[in-house]
Structures are given as structure tokens and as C-alpha cells.
Design a protein around this motif. Structure first.
Motif, PDB file in Angstrom:
ATOM      1  N   LEU A   1       0.821  -1.205   0.000  1.00 12.06           N
ATOM      2  CA  LEU A   1       0.000   0.000   0.000  1.00 12.06           C
ATOM      3  C   LEU A   1       0.858   1.258   0.000  1.00 12.06           C
ATOM      4  CD1 LEU A   1      -2.580  -0.984   2.775  1.00 12.06           C
ATOM      5  CD2 LEU A   1      -2.861  -1.212   0.303  1.00 12.06           C
ATOM      6  N   ALA A   2       0.389   2.266  -0.709  1.00 16.83           N
ATOM      7  CA  ALA A   2       0.947   3.618  -0.604  1.00 16.83           C
ATOM      8  C   ALA A   2      -0.148   4.447   0.042  1.00 16.83           C
ATOM      9  CB  ALA A   2       1.310   4.161  -1.976  1.00 16.83           C
ATOM     10  N   VAL A   3       0.122   4.978   1.215  1.00 17.83           N
ATOM     11  CA  VAL A   3      -0.909   5.684   1.976  1.00 17.83           C
ATOM     12  C   VAL A   3      -0.429   7.086   2.333  1.00 17.83           C
ATOM     13  CG1 VAL A   3      -1.829   3.535   2.935  1.00 17.83           C
ATOM     14  CG2 VAL A   3      -0.027   4.735   4.161  1.00 17.83           C
ATOM     15  N   ARG A   4      -1.378   7.907   2.705  1.00 21.12           N
ATOM     16  CA  ARG A   4      -1.059   9.256   3.197  1.00 21.12           C
ATOM     17  C   ARG A   4      -1.540   9.362   4.638  1.00 21.12           C
ATOM     18  NH1 ARG A   4       0.884  13.205   0.092  1.00 21.12           N
ATOM     19  NH2 ARG A   4       1.046  12.802  -2.146  1.00 21.12           N
ATOM     20  N   LEU A   5      -0.631   9.714   5.537  1.00 18.14           N
ATOM     21  CA  LEU A   5      -0.927   9.806   6.961  1.00 18.14           C
ATOM     22  C   LEU A   5      -0.266  11.038   7.553  1.00 18.14           C
ATOM     23  CD1 LEU A   5      -0.035   6.103   7.907  1.00 18.14           C
ATOM     24  CD2 LEU A   5      -2.345   6.995   7.563  1.00 18.14           C
ATOM     25  N   THR A   6      -0.802  11.511   8.657  1.00 20.81           N
ATOM     26  CA  THR A   6      -0.076  12.513   9.419  1.00 20.81           C
ATOM     27  C   THR A   6       1.053  11.820  10.168  1.00 20.81           C
ATOM     28  OG1 THR A   6      -1.427  12.249  11.407  1.00 20.81           O
ATOM     29  CG2 THR A   6      -2.208  13.831   9.739  1.00 20.81           C
ATOM     30  N   GLU A   7       2.000  12.587  10.674  1.00 16.61           N
ATOM     31  CA  GLU A   7       3.091  11.983  11.436  1.00 16.61           C
ATOM     32  C   GLU A   7       2.552  11.258  12.660  1.00 16.61           C
ATOM     33  OE1 GLU A   7       6.999  13.473  13.899  1.00 16.61           O
ATOM     34  OE2 GLU A   7       6.603  14.367  11.928  1.00 16.61           O
ATOM     35  N   ALA A   8       1.525  11.828  13.310  1.00 16.25           N
ATOM     36  CA  ALA A   8       0.933  11.195  14.487  1.00 16.25           C
ATOM     37  C   ALA A   8       0.273   9.876  14.107  1.00 16.25           C
ATOM     38  CB  ALA A   8      -0.090  12.135  15.130  1.00 16.25           C
ATOM     39  N   GLU A   9      -0.429   9.845  12.973  1.00 19.85           N
ATOM     40  CA  GLU A   9      -1.069   8.607  12.525  1.00 19.85           C
ATOM     41  C   GLU A   9      -0.028   7.549  12.179  1.00 19.85           C
ATOM     42  OE1 GLU A   9      -5.168  10.372  10.492  1.00 19.85           O
ATOM     43  OE2 GLU A   9      -3.292  10.342   9.348  1.00 19.85           O
ATOM     44  N   ALA A  10       1.057   7.969  11.534  1.00 20.99           N
ATOM     45  CA  ALA A  10       2.112   7.023  11.180  1.00 20.99           C
ATOM     46  C   ALA A  10       2.755   6.428  12.431  1.00 20.99           C
ATOM     47  CB  ALA A  10       3.173   7.711  10.324  1.00 20.99           C
ATOM     48  N   LYS A  11       2.962   7.248  13.462  1.00 24.85           N
ATOM     49  CA  LYS A  11       3.527   6.745  14.713  1.00 24.85           C
ATOM     50  C   LYS A  11       2.583   5.756  15.372  1.00 24.85           C
ATOM     51  CE  LYS A  11       6.518  10.682  15.814  1.00 24.85           C
ATOM     52  NZ  LYS A  11       6.783  11.794  16.763  1.00 24.85           N
ATOM     53  N   GLU A  12       1.270   6.024  15.274  1.00 28.75           N
ATOM     54  CA  GLU A  12       0.288   5.103  15.848  1.00 28.75           C
ATOM     55  C   GLU A  12       0.328   3.752  15.139  1.00 28.75           C
ATOM     56  OE1 GLU A  12      -4.567   4.835  16.529  1.00 28.75           O
ATOM     57  OE2 GLU A  12      -3.630   6.733  15.967  1.00 28.75           O
ATOM     58  N   VAL A  13       0.434   3.794  13.802  1.00 29.79           N
ATOM     59  CA  VAL A  13       0.545   2.552  13.033  1.00 29.79           C
ATOM     60  C   VAL A  13       1.817   1.809  13.417  1.00 29.79           C
ATOM     61  CG1 VAL A  13       0.873   1.596  10.721  1.00 29.79           C
ATOM     62  CG2 VAL A  13      -0.828   3.396  11.093  1.00 29.79           C
ATOM     63  N   GLN A  14       2.906   2.534  13.556  1.00 29.82           N
ATOM     64  CA  GLN A  14       4.180   1.915  13.931  1.00 29.82           C
ATOM     65  C   GLN A  14       4.069   1.182  15.268  1.00 29.82           C
ATOM     66  OE1 GLN A  14       7.432   4.541  15.070  1.00 29.82           O
ATOM     67  NE2 GLN A  14       8.853   3.309  13.864  1.00 29.82           N
ATOM     68  N   VAL A  15       3.441   1.828  16.249  1.00 27.23           N
ATOM     69  CA  VAL A  15       3.274   1.209  17.565  1.00 27.23           C
ATOM     70  C   VAL A  15       2.413  -0.046  17.463  1.00 27.23           C
ATOM     71  CG1 VAL A  15       2.238   1.511  19.843  1.00 27.23           C
ATOM     72  CG2 VAL A  15       3.629   3.335  18.862  1.00 27.23           C
ATOM     73  N   GLU A  16       1.337   0.006  16.674  1.00 29.30           N
ATOM     74  CA  GLU A  16       0.472  -1.160  16.509  1.00 29.30           C
ATOM     75  C   GLU A  16       1.234  -2.326  15.890  1.00 29.30           C
ATOM     76  OE1 GLU A  16      -2.789   0.169  14.171  1.00 29.30           O
ATOM     77  OE2 GLU A  16      -3.732   1.296  15.799  1.00 29.30           O
ATOM     78  N   LEU A  17       2.065  -2.029  14.889  1.00 30.66           N
ATOM     79  CA  LEU A  17       2.839  -3.090  14.244  1.00 30.66           C
ATOM     80  C   LEU A  17       3.873  -3.682  15.192  1.00 30.66           C
ATOM     81  CD1 LEU A  17       3.411  -1.557  10.678  1.00 30.66           C
ATOM     82  CD2 LEU A  17       1.728  -3.274  11.376  1.00 30.66           C
ATOM     83  N   ILE A  18       4.518  -2.830  15.984  1.00 33.38           N
ATOM     84  CA  ILE A  18       5.506  -3.319  16.944  1.00 33.38           C
ATOM     85  C   ILE A  18       4.845  -4.234  17.974  1.00 33.38           C
ATOM     86  CG2 ILE A  18       7.036  -2.631  18.841  1.00 33.38           C
ATOM     87  CD1 ILE A  18       7.732  -0.139  17.177  1.00 33.38           C
ATOM     88  N   ARG A  19       3.662  -3.848  18.443  1.00 33.65           N
ATOM     89  CA  ARG A  19       2.938  -4.683  19.400  1.00 33.65           C
ATOM     90  C   ARG A  19       2.566  -6.024  18.785  1.00 33.65           C
ATOM     91  NH1 ARG A  19      -0.962   0.132  21.776  1.00 33.65           N
ATOM     92  NH2 ARG A  19       0.504   0.929  23.335  1.00 33.65           N
ATOM     93  N   LEU A  20       2.154  -5.995  17.518  1.00 34.64           N
ATOM     94  CA  LEU A  20       1.823  -7.239  16.830  1.00 34.64           C
ATOM     95  C   LEU A  20       3.053  -8.134  16.723  1.00 34.64           C
ATOM     96  CD1 LEU A  20      -0.011  -9.072  15.135  1.00 34.64           C
ATOM     97  CD2 LEU A  20       0.605  -7.683  13.136  1.00 34.64           C
TER      98      LEU A  20
END
Length: 240
Positions: free
Chosen positions: A175-194
Motif C-alpha cells: 500500500l501507498a498511503v497518506r498519513l499525518t506523522e501522528a497517525e504514522a507513529k500510531e501505526v508503527q506502535v500497533e505493528l511493533i505490538r503485533l
């Protein structure tokens, strides 16, 4: 003796930059082992392991512990000279720090892609029911031009909206997505937890001898405008 040994000798560095040599050395970390047992554990050719052991011995990464007498040739037992090793980037011949893991990542990606193609082909033949699979070019519901693959006659919507292809334990989204920096950090944390949760589950299955092997490929990285353009995402073309 330090728990981590710095390796800067060129011969030793070159060995540790090779994946199979590292695997062989790993069979002797914090334990004693023979060539034949290491080959069996690693499921590698005995001659190949023997060559690596000799090279690691000559490079000062392994040492001979003892020779166990038996009928015929004695069995040589080796161990690594340190519990762990560190190769500083400055001692390597890599062009950049990211190149230190490039070979390992390329091998993983190649295996992931081959396994994905094999699994997809099997699912398609099991489920197609004679339907053709092919390339599509169309304008989606929001006016964007899209290029994808699907069954003939499938609804003209992107797989990210609704998947209409073969169904099974296979996922390979890019996927190529557009996110704010805050949204990208949230995704990063979710992936790390997974990743942490899956790592814990893997350790349990390995200890119990349960579960089946799967590959998981995750990633998130910011790109420049020029890099985004390289993707040539036709689906992002504006409606006219």
C-alpha cells in the motif's frame, strides 16, 4: 572474557558477512559441538559445514576444545571463542550502514515472493471454477484510474475495498498511503505490538513443537515526493 567480541580482522569480517558461515558459527555459540552434529542440526551438507568450520577456526572465531577418541578418526569438538560477536560497520566493505542487512533482507523477500506465488497458484486452481484471472484497467468509484488483477467479471473495485480473489492463508498487501506523522507513529506502535505478540507465540510453539511456519512481512517508511512518483500509482490519477 568479554561477552561480546569485536571483530575487525578482514578475514573474520568477511566470514561473518556471509549468511551460511554465520549459521555455522551459531551452532557453536556458548556450547561445544562437532562438525557432524552441527551439520545435522543445521540441515546442511557435512562437507560444507566442515569447510566453514575450518575457515572459522583459521579466522580465530572457533577454537578446538578436545578430540574424542573412537574407532577410526577421533571426533573434534569445537566452540566459539566468545559468546557473541560484533562487527562494526567501519570494519566492513559495505557502502552504507543499511547494506549490512541487505543480503539477509533480499533472501527473505525472495523466499516470501516465491512462497506467495506458489500459494496463490494453488488457491487459484482450487477455487477458480474455470474463471479466468487477468489484468484490469478501469476507473474506480471515486474517479481514480486503477490497474490490478482479478477474476473476469469481478466487480470493478480495488482489492483494498473488497477482495474478490482466491481465499486462503495468504496476504501480500502493498500500500501507498497518506498519513499525518501522528497517525504514522500510531501505526508503527500497533505493528511493533503485533510483532512482539507473534514473537512470544513463536517461542511457545517452538518449545512445544507445535504450530506451522509462516512468513510475515511488515513495513512502514516515509518517502519523498519523487519516490512516490516512481510508484506510478495510476489509481491516484485525478478524474477528468
Amino acid at each position: 572474557m568479554s561477552s561480546v567480541q569485536n571483530v575487525t580482522d578482514l578475514a573474520a569480517v568477511r566470514l561473518l558477512m556471509r549468511g551460511q558461515a554465520r549459521r555455522v558459527l551459531g551452532a557453536f555459540l556458548e556450547r561445544e559441538n562437532s562438525v557432524s552434529l552441527a551439520a545435522r542440526e543445521l540441515e546442511l551438507d557435512l562437507r560444507a559445514v566442515h569447510r566453514h568450520v575450518l575457515a572459522l577456526l583459521n579466522a580465530g572465531l572457533l577454537r578446538l576444545v578436545r578430540e574424542e577418541k573412537r574407532a577410526g578418526r577421533p571426533v573434534k569438538v569445537y566452540t566459539a571463542v566468545a559468546p557473541a560477536f560484533f562487527v562494526p560497520f567501519s570494519a566492513t566493505e559495505a557502502a552504507g550502514v543499511a547494506d549490512l542487512s541487505a543480503d539477509r533482507m533480499a533472501r527473505f523477500d525472495d523466499l516470501f515472493d516465491r512462497a506467495s506465488r506458489r500459494k496463490f497458484e494453488a488457491l487459484y486452481h482450487e477455487q477458480s471454477g474455470g474463471r479466468e484471472w487477468g489484468l484490469r484497467l478501469y476507473r474506480g468509484p471515486e474517479g481514480q484510474v486503477s490497474t490490478d488483477t482479478a477474476y473476469a467479471g469481478a466487480e470493478l473495485v480495488d482489492a483494498g475495498v473488497r477482495w474478490q480473489g482466491p481465499v486462503g492463508l495468504l496476504l501480500g498487501a502493498r500500500l501507498a498511503v497518506r498519513l499525518t506523522e501522528a497517525e504514522a507513529k500510531e501505526v508503527q506502535v500497533e505493528l511493533i505490538r503485533l510483532i512482539m505478540r507473534l514473537h512470544e507465540a513463536t517461542l511457545v510453539h517452538e518449545a512445544q513443537g507445535t504450530g506451522e511456519p509462516f512468513l510475515l512481512r511488515l513495513g512502514l517508511v516515509g518517502v519523498t515526493g519523487a519516490e512516490e512518483a516512481e510508484l506510478q500509482l495510476a489509481r491516484r490519477s485525478p478524474s477528468h
